[in-house]
Scaffold this motif. Structure first.
Motif, PDB file in Angstrom:
ATOM      1  N   ASN A   1      -3.585  23.442  14.637  1.00  0.00           N
ATOM      2  CA  ASN A   1      -2.992  22.126  14.865  1.00  0.00           C
ATOM      3  C   ASN A   1      -3.922  20.982  14.503  1.00  0.00           C
TER       4      ASN A   1
ATOM      5  N   THR B   1      -2.757  18.292  11.892  1.00  0.00           N
ATOM      6  CA  THR B   1      -2.849  16.862  12.183  1.00  0.00           C
ATOM      7  C   THR B   1      -3.489  16.095  11.035  1.00  0.00           C
TER       8      THR B   1
ATOM      9  N   GLU C   1      -0.959  15.920   8.265  1.00  0.00           N
ATOM     10  CA  GLU C   1       0.160  15.053   8.613  1.00  0.00           C
ATOM     11  C   GLU C   1      -0.225  13.580   8.592  1.00  0.00           C
TER      12      GLU C   1
ATOM     13  N   VAL D   1       8.212  11.800  12.487  1.00  0.00           N
ATOM     14  CA  VAL D   1       7.680  12.536  13.635  1.00  0.00           C
ATOM     15  C   VAL D   1       8.806  13.182  14.431  1.00  0.00           C
TER      16      VAL D   1
ATOM     17  N   TYR E   1      -0.516  12.118  17.116  1.00  0.00           N
ATOM     18  CA  TYR E   1      -0.440  13.568  16.909  1.00  0.00           C
ATOM     19  C   TYR E   1      -1.073  14.355  18.055  1.00  0.00           C
TER      20      TYR E   1
ATOM     21  N   THR F   1       1.292  17.299  18.925  1.00  0.00           N
ATOM     22  CA  THR F   1       0.758  18.672  18.894  1.00  0.00           C
ATOM     23  C   THR F   1       0.597  19.269  20.288  1.00  0.00           C
TER      24      THR F   1
END
Length: 439
Positions: free
Chosen positions: A14, A18, A21, A46, A249, A253
């Motif tokens: 993750n 992140t 993203e 998102v 995030y 996450t």
């Protein structure tokens, strides 16, 4: 499950997710001014991800004036400069006396300082009525428990990015922020006090020339106001990679990691809140706190909000239990819970800290009477990327992001396990040291 049993591979995956993203969001949607179409488009992006592992996602809209929070810098600086220069000319032309000039300048500075305190120190929506409203949006993703909801923890991050602060952008090698803002605010305060003193002296000692001499300091204040006028560049908006897509995030996450690890709580609801309007004076969270006060305070569901704002400078990763330039104190039990969770995650070096210049969204919740605190990792100097174009994806620090994620996860597990009641009964580290000293 406890944090110690949580798979590290999920956290690592993750962190990589992140970074990718955040890079993607910045490249695709660019800077995100509070309330603009880029900000909403990024939130919709998102939401598509949240839809895959949340039981519910929804938008709530509200009205705000994005420029009202900082546009006062232009108004205040211009007003003081015009007052000082105009009065000086009128005195030179013998149209008015130094006494009247001091009254005018002192009055203008008094009003200017009041506006500054209301907007920048207390974050009141004081100037909003003078500006055009736009529609802002808050996004909520909910992961429900298997049984009855008895506890609710919300991980929050704002997705909007800031107007550029020129003092920071142009002072990468030579720090300008502190000296220039000190000259601006300090000069205004001293000028106001000198104006008041001049008025008093006029009545106490009419023949004294001190009011005339005092006026010379106002020229310095007027010069300092030129830097305030150029402080904010409203045409340039930060990419907002660290401040605050890292916080965004962290919220996303948190739920994504729980889903990937197959974690379902029995009675704890976990939410991700992606707000807009933080950079416009906490407008989004202020509205959300107002609209959901009864739900979060009077419903019988123990609710706490952890606002995550910038996960970059690892040495400054702290629990910020004081906020809004030190004027707001966050819930001590929840702040302690986050601190304890950090230790469970293996991070013993966190401290309680103070947002001594500015504010986080957590302050809006605390002011409304909702349990909240803030987790952040940013150099308070401030950092060279803060509120300027350097805050892009090439400035991300994966190690800091990972540490922040671990603290967030550990906080969720600890909140599910003990809530706030047990924390309030547990002595703080300071109390434990005092007890040992007494013994």
């Amino acid at each position: 499950m406890k944090f110690a049993d949580f798979p590290q591979a999920v956290i690592d995956e993750n962190v990589d997710y992140t970074v990718k993203e955040i890079t993607n969001v910045i490249k695709k949607y660019g800077p995100r001014e509070s309330g603009n179409s880029n900000c909403l488009a990024a939130q919709k992006h998102v939401k598509k991800e949240l839809d895959t592992f949340c039981d519910e996602t929804r938008f709530e809209s509200y009205k705000m004036s994005p420029k009202a929070f900082l546009q006062w810098t232009k108004f205040v600086s211009c007003a003081i400069i015009v007052a000082v220069v105009t009065c000086a000319i009128l005195v030179y032309l013998q149209i008015i006396s130094f006494f009247l000039a001091q009254c005018i300048v002192g009055g203008v500075i008094c009003v200017s300082l009041f506006i500054t305190v209301m907007e920048f120190l207390l974050y009141k929506q004081f100037m909003d009525v003078l500006y055009k409203n736009v529609e802002g949006h808050n996004l909520l993703g909910v992961r429900k428990p298997r049984g009855e909801v008895k506890r609710r923890i919300i991980i929050s991050g704002h997705i909007d990015s800031a107007y550029e602060w020129r003092h920071i952008y142009y002072s990468k090698k030579v720090p300008l922020m502190g000296p220039l803002m000190g000259a601006t605010i300090g000069g205004a305060v001293i000028s106001f006090l000198l104006a008041v003193a001049a008025i008093i002296i006029h009545f106490a000692a009419p023949s004294s020339r001190l009011p005339e001499y005092f006026y010379f300091f106002h020229y310095f204040t007027a010069l300092a106001m030129v830097t305030l006028f150029y402080f904010i560049d409203f045409k340039t908006i930060s990419p907002g990679a660290n401040d605050n897509l890292t916080g965004t995030y962290a919220a996303v996450t948190a739920l994504r990691m729980l889903d990937m690890a197959g974690v379902d709580f029995e009675n704890t609801e976990v939410c991700a809140m992606i707000t807009d309007g933080e950079e416009a004076g906490l407008r989004g969270c202020k509205q959300w706190a107002k609209d959901h006060y009864d739900e979060y305070v009077n419903s019988g569901v123990e609710t706490a909000v952890l606002c995550v704002d910038t996960l970059t400078d690892l040495e400054y990763l702290n629990v910020y239990n004081r906020d809004m330039t030190g004027t707001v104190k966050h819930n001590p039990q929840f702040s302690q819970l986050v601190m304890d969770a950090a230790k469970e995650a293996g991070h013993d070096d966190l401290k309680f800290a103070n947002v001594f210049f500015g504010s986080s969204d957590a302050a809006a919740f605390t002011q409304a009477g909702i349990t909240a605190t803030c987790l952040a990792a940013m150099d308070p100097a401030p950092a060279d990327y803060y509120h300027n174009r350097r805050d892009s994806y090439d400035r991300l620090v994966p190690e800091a992001i990972k540490t922040g994620f671990e603290v967030v996860l550990a906080t969720i597990f600890r909140f599910d396990e003990v809530g706030l009641t047990d924390v309030s009964e547990k002595p703080t580290e300071k109390e434990e040291k005092e007890e040992k000293t007494e013994e």
